[in-house]
Design a protein around this motif. Structure first.
Motif, PDB file in Angstrom:
ATOM      1  N   LEU A   5       0.861  -1.183   0.000  1.00  0.00           N
ATOM      2  CA  LEU A   5       0.000   0.000   0.000  1.00  0.00           C
ATOM      3  C   LEU A   5       0.894   1.229   0.000  1.00  0.00           C
ATOM      4  O   LEU A   5       1.751   1.374   0.868  1.00  0.00           O
ATOM      5  CB  LEU A   5      -0.889   0.026   1.251  1.00  0.00           C
ATOM      6  N   CYS A   6       0.707   2.091  -0.982  1.00  0.00           N
ATOM      7  CA  CYS A   6       1.440   3.356  -1.013  1.00  0.00           C
ATOM      8  C   CYS A   6       0.684   4.376  -0.162  1.00  0.00           C
ATOM      9  O   CYS A   6      -0.511   4.591  -0.359  1.00  0.00           O
ATOM     10  CB  CYS A   6       1.547   3.863  -2.449  1.00  0.00           C
ATOM     11  N   VAL A  19       2.214  13.284 -11.268  1.00  0.00           N
ATOM     12  CA  VAL A  19       3.111  12.484 -12.118  1.00  0.00           C
ATOM     13  C   VAL A  19       3.616  11.281 -11.323  1.00  0.00           C
ATOM     14  O   VAL A  19       3.648  10.145 -11.812  1.00  0.00           O
ATOM     15  CB  VAL A  19       4.297  13.337 -12.626  1.00  0.00           C
ATOM     16  N   ARG A  20       4.012  11.525 -10.062  1.00  0.00           N
ATOM     17  CA  ARG A  20       4.483  10.439  -9.206  1.00  0.00           C
ATOM     18  C   ARG A  20       3.360   9.425  -8.940  1.00  0.00           C
ATOM     19  O   ARG A  20       3.590   8.221  -8.979  1.00  0.00           O
ATOM     20  CB  ARG A  20       5.015  11.025  -7.900  1.00  0.00           C
ATOM     21  N   ILE A  21       2.149   9.913  -8.695  1.00  0.00           N
ATOM     22  CA  ILE A  21       1.005   9.022  -8.460  1.00  0.00           C
ATOM     23  C   ILE A  21       0.777   8.116  -9.667  1.00  0.00           C
ATOM     24  O   ILE A  21       0.534   6.913  -9.524  1.00  0.00           O
ATOM     25  CB  ILE A  21      -0.273   9.839  -8.143  1.00  0.00           C
ATOM     26  N   GLU A  22       0.898   8.679 -10.863  1.00  0.00           N
ATOM     27  CA  GLU A  22       0.686   7.876 -12.075  1.00  0.00           C
ATOM     28  C   GLU A  22       1.754   6.794 -12.204  1.00  0.00           C
ATOM     29  O   GLU A  22       1.457   5.653 -12.565  1.00  0.00           O
ATOM     30  CB  GLU A  22       0.669   8.765 -13.325  1.00  0.00           C
ATOM     31  N   LYS A  23       3.000   7.141 -11.880  1.00  0.00           N
ATOM     32  CA  LYS A  23       4.085   6.147 -11.942  1.00  0.00           C
ATOM     33  C   LYS A  23       3.828   5.006 -10.958  1.00  0.00           C
ATOM     34  O   LYS A  23       4.075   3.836 -11.262  1.00  0.00           O
ATOM     35  CB  LYS A  23       5.433   6.811 -11.631  1.00  0.00           C
ATOM     36  N   ILE A  24       3.340   5.358  -9.775  1.00  0.00           N
ATOM     37  CA  ILE A  24       3.052   4.332  -8.762  1.00  0.00           C
ATOM     38  C   ILE A  24       1.865   3.472  -9.198  1.00  0.00           C
ATOM     39  O   ILE A  24       1.914   2.241  -9.156  1.00  0.00           O
ATOM     40  CB  ILE A  24       2.788   4.984  -7.394  1.00  0.00           C
ATOM     41  N   ALA A  25       0.795   4.126  -9.651  1.00  0.00           N
ATOM     42  CA  ALA A  25      -0.410   3.397 -10.069  1.00  0.00           C
ATOM     43  C   ALA A  25      -0.100   2.439 -11.218  1.00  0.00           C
ATOM     44  O   ALA A  25      -0.644   1.329 -11.270  1.00  0.00           O
ATOM     45  CB  ALA A  25      -1.504   4.377 -10.474  1.00  0.00           C
ATOM     46  N   ALA A  26       0.787   2.829 -12.111  1.00  0.00           N
ATOM     47  CA  ALA A  26       1.153   1.995 -13.258  1.00  0.00           C
ATOM     48  C   ALA A  26       1.799   0.686 -12.822  1.00  0.00           C
ATOM     49  O   ALA A  26       1.789  -0.299 -13.570  1.00  0.00           O
ATOM     50  CB  ALA A  26       2.090   2.755 -14.188  1.00  0.00           C
ATOM     51  N   GLY A  31      -2.917  -0.702  -3.313  1.00  0.00           N
ATOM     52  CA  GLY A  31      -3.742   0.498  -3.202  1.00  0.00           C
ATOM     53  C   GLY A  31      -2.882   1.713  -2.963  1.00  0.00           C
ATOM     54  O   GLY A  31      -1.692   1.605  -2.634  1.00  0.00           O
ATOM     55  N   ILE A  32      -3.479   2.885  -3.161  1.00  0.00           N
ATOM     56  CA  ILE A  32      -2.820   4.157  -2.857  1.00  0.00           C
ATOM     57  C   ILE A  32      -3.690   4.879  -1.834  1.00  0.00           C
ATOM     58  O   ILE A  32      -4.852   5.183  -2.101  1.00  0.00           O
ATOM     59  CB  ILE A  32      -2.631   5.019  -4.116  1.00  0.00           C
ATOM     60  N   GLY A 175       0.771  -7.576   3.901  1.00  0.00           N
ATOM     61  CA  GLY A 175       1.664  -6.717   3.124  1.00  0.00           C
ATOM     62  C   GLY A 175       2.168  -5.582   3.984  1.00  0.00           C
ATOM     63  O   GLY A 175       2.135  -5.655   5.210  1.00  0.00           O
ATOM     64  N   ALA A 176       2.626  -4.528   3.313  1.00  0.00           N
ATOM     65  CA  ALA A 176       3.221  -3.409   4.035  1.00  0.00           C
ATOM     66  C   ALA A 176       2.823  -2.086   3.398  1.00  0.00           C
ATOM     67  O   ALA A 176       2.507  -2.021   2.208  1.00  0.00           O
ATOM     68  CB  ALA A 176       4.740  -3.552   4.044  1.00  0.00           C
ATOM     69  N   CYS A 177       2.842  -1.051   4.212  1.00  0.00           N
ATOM     70  CA  CYS A 177       2.640   0.316   3.739  1.00  0.00           C
ATOM     71  C   CYS A 177       4.003   0.976   3.577  1.00  0.00           C
ATOM     72  O   CYS A 177       4.875   0.827   4.438  1.00  0.00           O
ATOM     73  CB  CYS A 177       1.828   1.117   4.751  1.00  0.00           C
ATOM     74  N   VAL A 178       4.157   1.708   2.495  1.00  0.00           N
ATOM     75  CA  VAL A 178       5.404   2.423   2.245  1.00  0.00           C
ATOM     76  C   VAL A 178       5.058   3.861   1.876  1.00  0.00           C
ATOM     77  O   VAL A 178       4.172   4.098   1.054  1.00  0.00           O
ATOM     78  CB  VAL A 178       6.216   1.766   1.107  1.00  0.00           C
ATOM     79  N   MET A 179       5.748   4.808   2.508  1.00  0.00           N
ATOM     80  CA  MET A 179       5.503   6.209   2.194  1.00  0.00           C
ATOM     81  C   MET A 179       6.732   6.866   1.572  1.00  0.00           C
ATOM     82  O   MET A 179       6.798   7.082   0.375  1.00  0.00           O
ATOM     83  CB  MET A 179       5.059   6.995   3.432  1.00  0.00           C
ATOM     84  N   SER A 180       7.732   7.173   2.403  1.00  0.00           N
ATOM     85  CA  SER A 180       8.853   7.985   1.924  1.00  0.00           C
ATOM     86  C   SER A 180       9.592   7.334   0.766  1.00  0.00           C
ATOM     87  O   SER A 180       9.978   7.998  -0.197  1.00  0.00           O
ATOM     88  CB  SER A 180       9.810   8.329   3.067  1.00  0.00           C
TER      89      SER A 180
END
Length: 199
Positions: A5-6, A19-26, A31-32, A175-180
């Motif tokens: 999970l982002c 732009v960063r969100i799109e790269k992650i979603a791709a 989930g975001i 799973g895990a959540c990752v932020m930074s």
């Protein structure tokens, strides 16, 4: 799709946030979670609409965070709340969300979140992290106890990277959540691949 999970923090972004969100979603994460709690609702809601649109394009769940009214206004299917806000969420409102999550910091929190209808929870912080400087991490024994106490998926949060994510899974987390890491890494796909195939 991976079990990451982002969790967003636009202040950490080195490029345009969307732009960063799109790269992650791709890369199709689990989930975001749009966690921009510093914004007032009138700014959060249009940002959420933009992020939801990107997530829809990639069939990735977009989980709104804290702003219940914004989530209702946007007909969001997923919402994540701190426990105090979850306790105040009315049953009719809960039914509007197919995905409902809560932030938990103890076994008692986890049991309450499950009782209140959550479909998943986050548990942390597991490891030391700059986001919680000076606050001792709760550790893997805490995470394992939480995972064993509930029947819904648990996502570990706090200081998780490729060097320790295997131990999080061994403790029972889905799973895990990752932020930074995801906000700041140079190559999103490579970073996520490292979490899927940890050292």
């Amino acid at each position: 799709m991976c079990n990451i999970l982002c969790v967003t923090n636009r202040a950490l972004c080195q490029e345009d946030f969307l732009v960063r969100i799109e790269k992650i979603a791709a890369c199709r994460p689990a989930g975001i979670i749009l966690r921009e709690k510093d914004l007032p609702q009138e700014e959060y809601e249009p940002l959420a609409a933009a992020v939801m649109a990107i997530c829809r394009n990639y069939q990735v769940p977009c989980v709104l965070h804290s702003f219940v009214q914004a989530a209702l206004n946007l007909q969001a299917g997923a919402l994540h709340l701190p426990l105090p806000l979850l306790r105040r969420l009315e049953l009719a409102e809960k039914k509007r969300f197919a995905i409902l999550g809560a932030s938990c910091h103890s076994v008692e929190d986890a049991l309450e979140a499950q009782r209140l209808g959550c479909t998943y929870i986050t548990a942390g912080h597991v490891f030391a992290t700059d986001c919680k400087k000076g606050v001792p991490p709760r550790g893997l024994a805490f995470l394992q106890a939480v995972c064993q106490s509930v029947s819904i998926p648990v996502y570990a949060i706090g200081g998780i990277g490729s060097g320790n994510i295997a131990s999080v899974r061994q403790a029972g987390a889905k799973g895990a959540c990752v932020m930074s890491g995801l906000m700041q890494c140079g190559d999103v796909r490579q970073y996520l691949a490292g979490l899927q195939s940890p050292r």
